[in-house]
Motif scaffolding. Sequence first.
Motif, short mmCIF file in Angstrom:
data_model
loop_
_atom_site.label_atom_id
_atom_site.label_comp_id
_atom_site.label_asym_id
_atom_site.label_seq_id
_atom_site.Cartn_x
_atom_site.Cartn_y
_atom_site.Cartn_z
N TYR A 157 0.83 -1.20 0.00
CA TYR A 157 0.00 0.00 0.00
C TYR A 157 0.87 1.26 0.00
CZ TYR A 157 -4.09 -2.91 1.13
OH TYR A 157 -5.09 -3.82 1.12
N CYS A 161 0.94 4.07 -2.89
CA CYS A 161 0.58 5.45 -2.56
C CYS A 161 1.74 6.40 -2.89
CB CYS A 161 0.21 5.57 -1.08
SG CYS A 161 -1.35 4.78 -0.64
N VAL A 165 0.11 8.36 -5.93
CA VAL A 165 -0.75 9.35 -5.29
C VAL A 165 0.07 10.60 -5.00
CG1 VAL A 165 -2.26 9.84 -3.33
CG2 VAL A 165 -2.13 7.52 -4.26
N PRO A 178 -1.96 10.85 0.34
CA PRO A 178 -1.57 9.45 0.47
C PRO A 178 -2.07 8.79 1.75
CG PRO A 178 0.29 10.74 -0.32
CD PRO A 178 -0.79 11.71 0.06
N VAL A 181 -5.73 7.97 1.20
CA VAL A 181 -5.86 6.80 0.32
C VAL A 181 -5.52 5.53 1.08
CG1 VAL A 181 -4.98 5.69 -1.76
CG2 VAL A 181 -5.44 8.15 -1.76
N LEU A 182 -4.48 5.58 1.89
CA LEU A 182 -4.08 4.41 2.67
C LEU A 182 -5.18 3.99 3.64
CD1 LEU A 182 -1.84 2.39 3.44
CD2 LEU A 182 -1.01 4.08 5.07
#
Length: 217
Positions: A157, A161, A165, A178, A181-182
């Motif tokens: 992940y 990211c 990202v 980020p 998103v994580l």
Amino acid sequence: LTHRLWGTLAFVAVMLSLFSSIFWLAPPLMDLISGGMDLVAAWVGALLPPGAIRDLLVDGILAGIGGVIVFVPQIALLFLLVAALEGCGYLARAAYLMDRLLVGVGLSGKSFIPLLSSFACAIPGIMAARTIENRRDRLLTILVAPLMSCSARLPVYLLLCGAFVPNVAVGFSWLRLPAVVLASMYAVGVVVAAAVAVAAALAPAVAAAVVAAALCG
């Protein structure tokens, strides 16, 4: 401990302490096992001449065994602490607190600990489901446990990211995209697990196919 507010706060404190202690106590033991396996691999590599047999033993068998047993301290500590909580009667009270939330998606309150454990690793989470007496609830917990984002996925992940990202602020200067998103990746696993649990109650074959497709993907 069963109070809606104080019991929930106590439960959060106990779970944070439990998982923090795992990641605090296990790393020295894991490093010791990893170092020991490296020494054994180096010793075997020094005894054998270069070739396919040495590569098989050193890079294949010993590396594979080391990659598995290095997680034994985490699993052992988890079972030890969960057994202590179960032996003192606390898990029954924690299950009572979580029962209303998990029953809404077709699980039982006792599914909470295995599912929470699956965020560290799905294997001990699945093994922890043995404490669930009801066969249906136990199998359903085992079915959805791999959908939790375990710690082994975290490096992937983070890599995704960081690579795709942009590191920009979201609303606040300290809140970066980020990180959002994580967190969303973890949230997706929880949402899909809840959906699969609901689907399993209605159509078990469909739920099994969804889990298989998600794991293969």
